[in-house]
Every structure is written in C-alpha cells, then in structure tokens.
Design a protein around this motif. Sequence first.
Motif, PDB file in Angstrom:
ATOM      1  N   HIS A 103      45.353  42.806  36.225  1.00 55.41           N
ATOM      2  CA  HIS A 103      46.025  41.496  36.138  1.00 55.41           C
ATOM      3  C   HIS A 103      45.243  40.439  36.918  1.00 55.41           C
ATOM      4  O   HIS A 103      45.089  39.303  36.470  1.00 55.41           O
ATOM      5  CB  HIS A 103      47.455  41.583  36.675  1.00 55.41           C
ATOM      6  N   LYS A 104      44.736  40.851  38.082  1.00 50.44           N
ATOM      7  CA  LYS A 104      43.953  39.924  38.915  1.00 50.44           C
ATOM      8  C   LYS A 104      42.694  39.488  38.152  1.00 50.44           C
ATOM      9  O   LYS A 104      42.374  38.294  38.087  1.00 50.44           O
ATOM     10  CB  LYS A 104      43.582  40.651  40.212  1.00 50.44           C
ATOM     11  N   ALA A 105      41.981  40.457  37.547  1.00 49.81           N
ATOM     12  CA  ALA A 105      40.759  40.122  36.799  1.00 49.81           C
ATOM     13  C   ALA A 105      41.080  39.140  35.672  1.00 49.81           C
ATOM     14  O   ALA A 105      40.326  38.190  35.422  1.00 49.81           O
ATOM     15  CB  ALA A 105      40.103  41.384  36.247  1.00 49.81           C
ATOM     16  N   CYS A 106      42.216  39.350  34.999  1.00 44.42           N
ATOM     17  CA  CYS A 106      42.605  38.450  33.905  1.00 44.42           C
ATOM     18  C   CYS A 106      42.767  37.013  34.395  1.00 44.42           C
ATOM     19  O   CYS A 106      42.531  36.067  33.654  1.00 44.42           O
ATOM     20  CB  CYS A 106      43.930  38.894  33.275  1.00 44.42           C
ATOM     21  N   SER A 107      43.175  36.867  35.671  1.00 44.04           N
ATOM     22  CA  SER A 107      43.502  35.522  36.173  1.00 44.04           C
ATOM     23  C   SER A 107      42.278  34.756  36.690  1.00 44.04           C
ATOM     24  O   SER A 107      42.386  33.589  37.036  1.00 44.04           O
ATOM     25  CB  SER A 107      44.518  35.645  37.310  1.00 44.04           C
ATOM     26  N   LEU A 108      41.103  35.403  36.776  1.00 47.05           N
ATOM     27  CA  LEU A 108      39.931  34.745  37.395  1.00 47.05           C
ATOM     28  C   LEU A 108      39.068  34.050  36.347  1.00 47.05           C
ATOM     29  O   LEU A 108      38.858  34.574  35.256  1.00 47.05           O
ATOM     30  CB  LEU A 108      39.094  35.784  38.151  1.00 47.05           C
ATOM     31  N   SER A 109      38.536  32.882  36.720  1.00 50.11           N
ATOM     32  CA  SER A 109      37.763  32.129  35.716  1.00 50.11           C
ATOM     33  C   SER A 109      36.262  32.439  35.779  1.00 50.11           C
ATOM     34  O   SER A 109      35.535  32.173  34.833  1.00 50.11           O
ATOM     35  CB  SER A 109      37.982  30.625  35.912  1.00 50.11           C
ATOM     36  N   ASP A 110      35.797  33.052  36.895  1.00 48.12           N
ATOM     37  CA  ASP A 110      34.357  33.298  37.044  1.00 48.12           C
ATOM     38  C   ASP A 110      34.034  34.747  36.668  1.00 48.12           C
ATOM     39  O   ASP A 110      34.675  35.680  37.151  1.00 48.12           O
ATOM     40  CB  ASP A 110      33.970  33.032  38.505  1.00 48.12           C
ATOM     41  N   SER A 111      33.014  34.937  35.815  1.00 48.14           N
ATOM     42  CA  SER A 111      32.764  36.294  35.292  1.00 48.14           C
ATOM     43  C   SER A 111      32.264  37.261  36.372  1.00 48.14           C
ATOM     44  O   SER A 111      32.563  38.448  36.326  1.00 48.14           O
ATOM     45  CB  SER A 111      31.794  36.260  34.106  1.00 48.14           C
ATOM     46  N   ILE A 112      31.516  36.764  37.362  1.00 48.84           N
ATOM     47  CA  ILE A 112      31.055  37.647  38.445  1.00 48.84           C
ATOM     48  C   ILE A 112      32.260  38.095  39.283  1.00 48.84           C
ATOM     49  O   ILE A 112      32.372  39.255  39.679  1.00 48.84           O
ATOM     50  CB  ILE A 112      29.989  36.945  39.333  1.00 48.84           C
ATOM     51  N   GLU A 113      33.184  37.167  39.516  1.00 49.41           N
ATOM     52  CA  GLU A 113      34.394  37.534  40.264  1.00 49.41           C
ATOM     53  C   GLU A 113      35.246  38.525  39.482  1.00 49.41           C
ATOM     54  O   GLU A 113      35.831  39.442  40.048  1.00 49.41           O
ATOM     55  CB  GLU A 113      35.207  36.282  40.607  1.00 49.41           C
ATOM     56  N   ARG A 114      35.312  38.329  38.165  1.00 51.15           N
ATOM     57  CA  ARG A 114      36.059  39.300  37.345  1.00 51.15           C
ATOM     58  C   ARG A 114      35.403  40.672  37.450  1.00 51.15           C
ATOM     59  O   ARG A 114      36.088  41.678  37.626  1.00 51.15           O
ATOM     60  CB  ARG A 114      36.096  38.866  35.873  1.00 51.15           C
ATOM     61  N   MET A 115      34.080  40.697  37.381  1.00 52.62           N
ATOM     62  CA  MET A 115      33.362  41.982  37.434  1.00 52.62           C
ATOM     63  C   MET A 115      33.637  42.710  38.744  1.00 52.62           C
ATOM     64  O   MET A 115      33.821  43.927  38.758  1.00 52.62           O
ATOM     65  CB  MET A 115      31.857  41.766  37.244  1.00 52.62           C
ATOM     66  N   GLN A 116      33.698  41.973  39.871  1.00 51.35           N
ATOM     67  CA  GLN A 116      33.905  42.718  41.120  1.00 51.35           C
ATOM     68  C   GLN A 116      35.312  43.320  41.189  1.00 51.35           C
ATOM     69  O   GLN A 116      35.507  44.404  41.737  1.00 51.35           O
ATOM     70  CB  GLN A 116      33.558  41.886  42.356  1.00 51.35           C
TER      71      GLN A 116
END
Length: 421
Positions: A61-74
Amino acid sequence: VPERKMLPADMISRNNLNMWSVLKKCIGMELSKIAMPVVFNEPLSFLQRISEYMEHTHLIHKACSLSDSIERMQVVAAFAVSAVASQWERTGKPFNPLLGETFELTREEDGYRLISEQVSHHPPVSAFHAESLKQEFEFHGTIYPKLKFWGKSVEAEPKGTMTLELLKHKEAYTWTNPMCCVHNIILGKLWIEQYGTVEILNHSTGDKCVLNFKPCGMFGKELHKVEGYIQDKSKKKHRVIYGKWTECMYSVDSKVYDSNKKAEKKAGGISKKQKQETCAEGDEADDMPDLQETVTVIPGSALLWKITPRPPHSEKMYNFTSFALTLNEMEPGMEGLLAPTDCRLRPDLKAMEDGDLDGAMTEKERLEDKQRAARKERSKEEEEWSTRWFQTKTNPYTGAEDWLYSGGYFERNFVDSPNIY
C-alpha cells in the motif's frame, strides 16, 4: 477478523524422534518424493505458508502511494525481504498440499484477498494470486519447492517467480526468493539461514534492486544480513539497502553509504581479535553463530520495514508469527463459504493442530492413499487432471511459463470441486 492468539494445543514434542533413521537413505536426494513422518511437520499446509508473504501488505500500500519510482522500488525491496521473514526459527515442515487443495484468505482490514491452489503433485507446484480490494495491486507467483538433504542440513530452493503489479502506476516488479537452509537436522539445535541474490526488476522503468542475502560466513558476522543497491536503467546507483531479514531494513543514499564505509576502513574496521574461531566441520553440530549486535544504522538512513515481534509462547506454537496463528482458524460463518478443498478442512492438519499425533498420522496416510488411488484411476481412464483456478500461461513480463489465476474463485461456485479429503 481473525481472533485467535493461541493454537488449540501446544506443539507436539519432537524429542524422542530419531531423524537419522529417516534421513540417512536420503543424502543428496530430492525430498519431495519421500514420505516424512508427520511429527516433522507444523500444522499448516505449504499453501498457507506461502500466504505468509502477505503479512506486511502495508508495504505494498505504501509503494502504491509514492510518486517517485526509486522510492517505490525501495519499499518493494523491503516487502520482498519482509515476505520471507517469517521463516525465522520455523523449523517444522509445512504439510505437502494434496493435488487440487486450495487456500483462500480475505483480510478486509489489510485491503486484500488471496487464493492459492496446488496445481501439480509430481513435481509439487503451488500457485497463488493476491489482489487489492480496491484494485490497487496484484501480487502472484508460482513456487516449485526443491528440498535437498546434505547430511547435516536441508536446503530448500523456492524456485519460481514473484510478480507484483502496482496498477495505478502501470508497473510490474518481478523477483525470485532466496535459498533457505535448516541446519543441524540430526544433532544440536535447529537453526535457519537464507542466502543468495535476489534481483528485483521494475519492467516499466528499468530500475533494478540487487539484494544479497548473505550466508553466515566463517565467523557468523554476516548471519541474516541483507545488503544491496538500487540502480536506474542507466546503471546509476541511487540507494543502498541494508539490514537483517530477521529484524529490519534501512535505505541510505549510496554516496553517504560509500563515504561511511571509507571512514570505517580508515578507523581500522574490525580488528583480528574480534574474530571468533571458525565453524567446525566434522560430526559435531554446526551451531548457530552467536547473534551479533543488531543492525548498525548509518546516519542519514531511513527505516523501511521492521519485523513484528513474535507472540508470547511462540516457541510452544511451532515458532508461529501472530499472522501464522490465524491461518488455519475457522472463523464463525466461514465453513459454509469455503471451497471443500480449502486447507482449513484438511483432517490431518487439524488433528496435528489439536495435538493429536496418532490422528494426524492415520489421516495423513489415508489422504495420501486416497490421492494415489485417484491418480491410478485417472491413468486407467486416461484422464488428465485439470486445475480449477489457475492455468499455465506466459508471464507477460518475464516471458517464462507461469501459472496465472483464471478468476472466478470468489463467485463461490464449488459444485465441481474434487473430493480430496
């Protein structure tokens, strides 16, 4: 909502068990073909065990909410580590699912539902599919577990690919899980390590995370450590990810990480004195190295994930997590809804959960005989087994063959379900 905080009975003791008498004929062999005594088991099916990947769904759910792809990847990387964290100290073997066995799990409070099916018996293959209740993600995979016995340890290789799709971002991530090894199968205290390289690829952006689950090494310094980095498609490193799969994962800017490492080297690193003597090879037990101090946090790091502590008395309950404790629970009103193939209705598993070893042994034998008889009958009639909820298709991201969910389970039309119990 699942209620229970305890299993119906304490764990069945394995003290008067001679592992060697069972395993000596199996060295170097694939264990999936060998009937293991039920006392080696824990009261969950392998289908329930793989649903434990979902314990930390909040990370998806957290990854879904992030707009930056590097942040989603972490955050996806933290999820991939969290998904195998429940293996810690889980030395019981899950029950091998029967062909056609299923397991469903709906967690409204965590916003997802999951269905899994045993799609093949020789070789054993389990497929699962989880989806967000709000169409935010899908997470699915196929697992071909390979178990080998090496004299002192059993090594489990969870062959198969995990695919996580973040629908709003139109992104798909794929990876395979690390190897898992149970040490001291014959002598000494059982302990677990996971090792190998896990590569997570974002098929939309080309970002990649390479995670190295480290083997314990000569001095046990590396026990449970996971370290890796995130790079973009031009191979530029952005973040370093580090921690332990048994505790927590952090992320730090890769430049900060490098200068921190340099400073550490300059200060002399680890002195020779601190090194303990090496692990002994030979007949003695390979004891688990003493747990080193917890993760040393590099200044400027962000915490990505922290493990949920085990419930009290976990060691009397097969070292289950709070999440695992609820998986075989028959919640009120559930029985009329479940497919007749659901693990919760499996009698040998239920007997073991209730502490009835003789019942579990008798039932396990009966179910395995029933499965063999059905297979014989099919080959006599020249009938093929047909899976119910999953079909083999090509995974659109990896191009490899995969078992993909064909839909329809939650419409609950179970008239043609096979009678496997």
